[in-house]
Design an enzyme around this catalytic site. Structure first.
Site, PDB file in Angstrom:
ATOM      1  N   TYR A 178      -6.651   6.418   4.109  1.00 15.76           N
ATOM      2  CA  TYR A 178      -6.826   5.373   3.099  1.00 15.76           C
ATOM      3  C   TYR A 178      -6.005   4.138   3.453  1.00 15.76           C
ATOM      4  CZ  TYR A 178      -5.771   2.355  -0.689  1.00 15.76           C
ATOM      5  OH  TYR A 178      -5.565   1.211  -1.409  1.00 15.76           O
ATOM      6  N   ASP A 199      -9.751   4.871  -2.385  1.00 10.85           N
ATOM      7  CA  ASP A 199      -8.631   5.397  -3.154  1.00 10.85           C
ATOM      8  C   ASP A 199      -9.193   6.108  -4.385  1.00 10.85           C
ATOM      9  OD1 ASP A 199      -9.342   3.378  -4.944  1.00 10.85           O
ATOM     10  OD2 ASP A 199      -7.273   2.803  -5.346  1.00 10.85           O
ATOM     11  N   GLU A 255       0.826  -1.204   0.000  1.00  9.50           N
ATOM     12  CA  GLU A 255       0.000   0.000   0.000  1.00  9.50           C
ATOM     13  C   GLU A 255       0.868   1.265   0.000  1.00  9.50           C
ATOM     14  OE1 GLU A 255      -3.051   0.341  -0.569  1.00  9.50           O
ATOM     15  OE2 GLU A 255      -3.735  -1.717  -0.409  1.00  9.50           O
TER      16      GLU A 255
END
Length: 319
Positions: free
Chosen positions: A136, A154, A53
């Site tokens: 996020y 996202d 991520e």
């Protein structure tokens, strides 16, 4: 999506039948079209998901894949990365861009090691407390690493939901409360289904409902998409968006300086003039349209902790 309504009407979150159809369409599409990405595999650790991520922020999957695999082979746990030298971390980050992410990831690993005994936390609040982890990333790790129900938003998810529900070409530059509430209202109630929904909508945005060339003919939601029904109107926020140029910017010059330092043998420093020349692309800085750009870029790298100077300021190196 209601049987008695216009087929181009967006799904009503208050109507269970609408939501079931919406969820089924996305989940069925994802089951048939999902990419086999290593961080999605059941054997991947929560740490591997967190690393992916961070790496995927503003960086395409094709560039992240080899870097992630190399990184995980070298530092398979937070404890391993916490013990590494910052210079090795920056070399391994290589050309992924935004190298401050690498140092923040190491700070994150150190926090996980000391505060959480080497275990990636599983709640959004705990994840948000880690260095370099925003809303996020916290939601994504909670969902994809720990199977928790979370609202993962996202750019891809925001674009799909904005087109299908609101008829907007692209989401607003900043995420607002109403948009987050709308996404939460469309999240499946079941935990496992919510995780698949999050990654399914994300994949749909990455592969089909793209920003520049959407393939509406291949989209499972085209028949209920408000944007398609409206004739695919242009981006209403185009005047508010900032384009991220690269050529000729300080970011490009910073990248040249970092590339030069990464290429040096471990422990070998570089002079200031050497780095200024590297930043200028091999030309004399004085010959540039902005002669002060290499020095400014070097100063910013020093301020960010990506480059360190000897006490006398004569030579420079990675931290």
């Amino acid at each position: 999506m209601r049987p008695t309504a216009d087929p181009a009407d967006p799904a009503d979150p208050a109507n269970p039948a609408d939501l079931r159809r919406l969820h089924h369409a996305v989940l069925a599409w994802y089951a048939a079209n999902a990419r086999d990405l290593p961080w999605r595999r059941p054997t991947t650790s929560p740490w591997g998901v967190l690393v992916s991520e961070i790496m995927l922020q503003q960086t395409p999957v094709v560039r992240v894949l080899p870097a992630w695999e190399s990184w995980m082979a070298r530092w398979p746990t937070p404890v391993d990365l916490a013990a590494a030298s910052p210079a090795d971390v920056l070399r391994a980050w290589d050309r992924l861009g935004y190298p401050r992410r690498a140092l923040r990831l190491q700070e994150c690993a150190r926090s996980i090691t000391t505060v959480h005994a080497g275990r990636v936390p599983d709640t959004e609040d705990e994840l948000l407390a880690l260095p370099g982890v925003g809303a996020y990333t916290a939601a994504a790790v909670a969902a994809f690493a720990h199977g928790r129900r979370a609202v993962v938003l996202d750019t891809n998810v925001r674009r799909v939901l904005g087109r299908v529900m609101d008829g907007r070409a692209l989401p607003a530059p900043s995420l607002g409360r109403a948009e987050r509430a709308r996404a939460a209202a469309h999240l499946p109630a079941g935990t496992k289904e919510s995780v698949r929904w999050n990654v399914g909508v994300m994949e749909l945005g990455a592969l089909v409902c793209t920003a520049r060339a959407p393939r509406c003919e291949a989209c499972p939601l085209a028949g209920s998409c408000a944007w398609v029904a409206a004739g695919r109107p242009a981006d209403e926020h185009v005047h508010r968006r900032r384009t991220q140029a690269w050529h000729g910017t300080d970011r490009q010059v910073r990248g040249r300086i970092m590339a030069h330092l990464r290429a040096l043998p471990d422990g070998v420093p570089a002079s200031r003039d050497e780095l200024l020349a590297a930043g200028a692309g091999g030309a004399a800085p004085a010959a540039l349209a902005d002669p002060g750009q290499p020095a400014r870029a070097l100063a910013s790298l020093l301020a960010d902790g990506l480059v360190v100077a000897a006490p006398d300021g004569a030579v420079y190196g990675l931290p």
